[in-house]
Design a protein around this motif. Structure first.
Motif, PDB file in Angstrom:
ATOM      1  N   ASN A 246       0.854  -1.199   0.000  1.00  0.00           N
ATOM      2  CA  ASN A 246       0.000   0.000   0.000  1.00  0.00           C
ATOM      3  C   ASN A 246       0.884   1.242   0.000  1.00  0.00           C
ATOM      4  N   PHE A 248       0.802   5.354   0.540  1.00  0.00           N
ATOM      5  CA  PHE A 248      -0.025   6.439   1.077  1.00  0.00           C
ATOM      6  C   PHE A 248       0.656   7.779   0.831  1.00  0.00           C
ATOM      7  N   LEU A 254      -6.639   4.470   4.825  1.00  0.00           N
ATOM      8  CA  LEU A 254      -7.129   3.125   4.513  1.00  0.00           C
ATOM      9  C   LEU A 254      -8.288   2.867   5.464  1.00  0.00           C
ATOM     10  N   HIS A 257     -11.464  -2.193   7.694  1.00  0.00           N
ATOM     11  CA  HIS A 257     -11.783  -3.388   6.910  1.00  0.00           C
ATOM     12  C   HIS A 257     -11.284  -4.638   7.629  1.00  0.00           C
ATOM     13  N   ASP A 259      -9.288  -8.437   6.744  1.00  0.00           N
ATOM     14  CA  ASP A 259      -8.566  -9.209   5.726  1.00  0.00           C
ATOM     15  C   ASP A 259      -8.963 -10.657   5.954  1.00  0.00           C
ATOM     16  N   LEU A 296       2.231   3.915  14.052  1.00  0.00           N
ATOM     17  CA  LEU A 296       3.087   2.982  13.303  1.00  0.00           C
ATOM     18  C   LEU A 296       4.208   3.817  12.712  1.00  0.00           C
ATOM     19  N   HIS A 313      -9.705  -3.077  11.110  1.00  0.00           N
ATOM     20  CA  HIS A 313      -8.519  -2.238  11.292  1.00  0.00           C
ATOM     21  C   HIS A 313      -8.374  -1.302  10.098  1.00  0.00           C
ATOM     22  N   VAL A 315      -6.079   2.616   8.613  1.00  0.00           N
ATOM     23  CA  VAL A 315      -5.077   3.676   8.822  1.00  0.00           C
ATOM     24  C   VAL A 315      -5.741   5.015   8.466  1.00  0.00           C
ATOM     25  N   ARG A 350       4.032   7.104   2.853  1.00  0.00           N
ATOM     26  CA  ARG A 350       4.208   5.922   3.689  1.00  0.00           C
ATOM     27  C   ARG A 350       3.966   4.703   2.803  1.00  0.00           C
ATOM     28  N   ASN A 352       3.296   0.467   3.085  1.00  0.00           N
ATOM     29  CA  ASN A 352       3.041  -0.680   3.954  1.00  0.00           C
ATOM     30  C   ASN A 352       3.129  -1.939   3.082  1.00  0.00           C
ATOM     31  N   ASN A 354       2.275  -5.810   3.331  1.00  0.00           N
ATOM     32  CA  ASN A 354       1.694  -6.853   4.174  1.00  0.00           C
ATOM     33  C   ASN A 354       1.695  -8.188   3.439  1.00  0.00           C
ATOM     34  N   ARG A 356       1.153 -12.359   3.196  1.00  0.00           N
ATOM     35  CA  ARG A 356       0.128 -13.305   3.635  1.00  0.00           C
ATOM     36  C   ARG A 356       0.399 -14.737   3.191  1.00  0.00           C
TER      37      ARG A 356
END
Ligand SMILES: O=C(O)CCC(=O)C(=O)O
Length: 359
Positions: A246, A248, A254, A257, A259, A296, A313, A315, A350, A352, A354, A356
């Motif tokens: 992501n 930003f 964000l 939502h 996941d 963060l 969660h 942002v 920024r 991010n 993530n 998975r």
């Protein structure tokens, strides 16, 4: 899932505790600065309830009492890991990435991660774009190729564009006013996400295994495996199969939502923060549950596994430029001339990443 300053939210959602927290922390500007974009000044916001794991880490090292509900995890990891009493499965590793690692992943996020066959938010309109970061540095522009038609045909979908190609800006101006073009720098600034490994299809909100993809780079896999260990079931190894990056910019957020598209929620999502400081909201299983707000910072890693996978969660805010003094730590590492554009980018952005395990 991705939102911005201007995103509209149905009225009934405004009433949830999560939405109220989003509104509390999101970036608003002082009215007096509305007319002059350059001088726009962020409205002050009360940050007294935001958990700050930098100071929590300090308290931990000094054996001082931690804020209520914050519990250090005894897991044998090589850095302190914290959990939250009322959010099982959530782990926070402050400063998990060295400054050198942060710079490496910022550069990869800008150069190699958006490369096809990885998809980005630009795919839907422009198709795959190669070497966007290089083109932005070279101040190139992406120009529509109309094929045998010399200009836009409104009767055909997408105006009859056959494809898009980068050109030098002086070549674009010589093509005349009918030429449809967009600067690579603008496209870089409008990059919102890229997907690595198994490709996530946002329209279906699921992984589309039929889409061409490359494996997640091995160095990132090894890092994610190591970082995931505090949240992994004993004796099992995390298998990184997909990642969402992501991006930003100032004012981006964000929205809240879940996941929930991965098969096994006992496996964590490994979430790395890079660049400007942000506020992360960790809610409960319902939007009505009041979220916990925390900062963060670049280098922090969050793991969400088990019950935490069911928690909303998001942002709501990033702190850019003057609002984020901490970016100077990164600036020192980006000393090489080649890194200048990445540094310019990250000063007001920024990233991010993530990672998975999908199956
Ligand atoms: O940007 C972050 O720290 C969170 C990212 C996230 O929640 C997501 O991509 O699902």
């Amino acid at each position: 899932m991705y939102g911005s300053e201007s995103s509209t939210v149905p009225e009934d959602l405004e009433r949830t505790a999560f939405r109220r927290a989003e509104k509390k922390y999101k970036l608003y500007y002082e009215d007096t600065y509305k007319s002059s974009k350059k001088k726009r000044k962020p409205k002050p916001v009360d940050l007294s309830e935001v958990l700050d794991f930098n100071s929590i880490l300090e308290s931990y090292y000094q054996n001082v009492e931690l804020p209520h509900g914050v519990v250090p995890l005894r897991c044998g990891f090589d850095r302190p890991v914290f959990s939250l009493e009322n959010r099982p499965g959530f782990y926070f590793i402050p400063g998990a990435l060295s400054v050198k690692e942060q710079c490496q992943w910022i550069k990869e996020s800008l150069t190699s991660f958006p490369q096809p066959p990885n998809r980005t938010n630009h795919n839907a309109f422009y198709g795959p774009i190669n070497d966007l970061f290089i083109a932005a540095n070279e101040r190139k522009a992406l120009v529509a190729d109309w094929g045998s038609n010399s200009e836009c045909d409104p009767s055909v979908s997408n105006g009859g564009v056959h494809g898009w190609k980068f050109f030098e800006e002086h070549e674009v101006s010589s093509k005349g006013s009918t030429c449809k073009s967009v600067s690579a720098l603008v496209l870089l600034r409008k990059l919102r996400w890229s997907t690595l490994g198994l490709q996530f299809d946002w329209s279906k909100r699921n992984y589309d295994v039929s889409l061409p993809h490359k494996k997640i780079p091995d160095t990132l896999c090894q890092l994610a495996k190591r970082l995931a260990t505090p949240a992994m079931p004993l004796g099992e190894e995390f298998q990184p199969e997909g990642a969402i990056v992501n991006y930003f910019g100032p004012g981006d957020m964000l929205g809240g939502h879940l996941d929930d598209m991965e098969a096994d929620w006992s496996k964590p999502i490994v979430s790395m923060s890079l660049g400007c400081k942000a506020i992360f909201l960790l809610g409960g299983k319902h939007r009505e549950d009041p979220p916990i707000a925390m900062f963060l910072r670049s280098g922090d890693v969050v793991l969400m596994a088990g019950e935490a996978r069911e928690c909303f969660h998001g942002v709501p805010r990033i702190f850019t430029d003057g609002e984020n003094d901490e970016i100077v730590t990164l600036e020192r590492q980006f000393s090489h001339e080649d890194d200048f554009s990445a540094l310019e980018y990250i000063r007001s952005s920024r990233i991010n990443i993530n990672i998975r395990q999908v199956y």
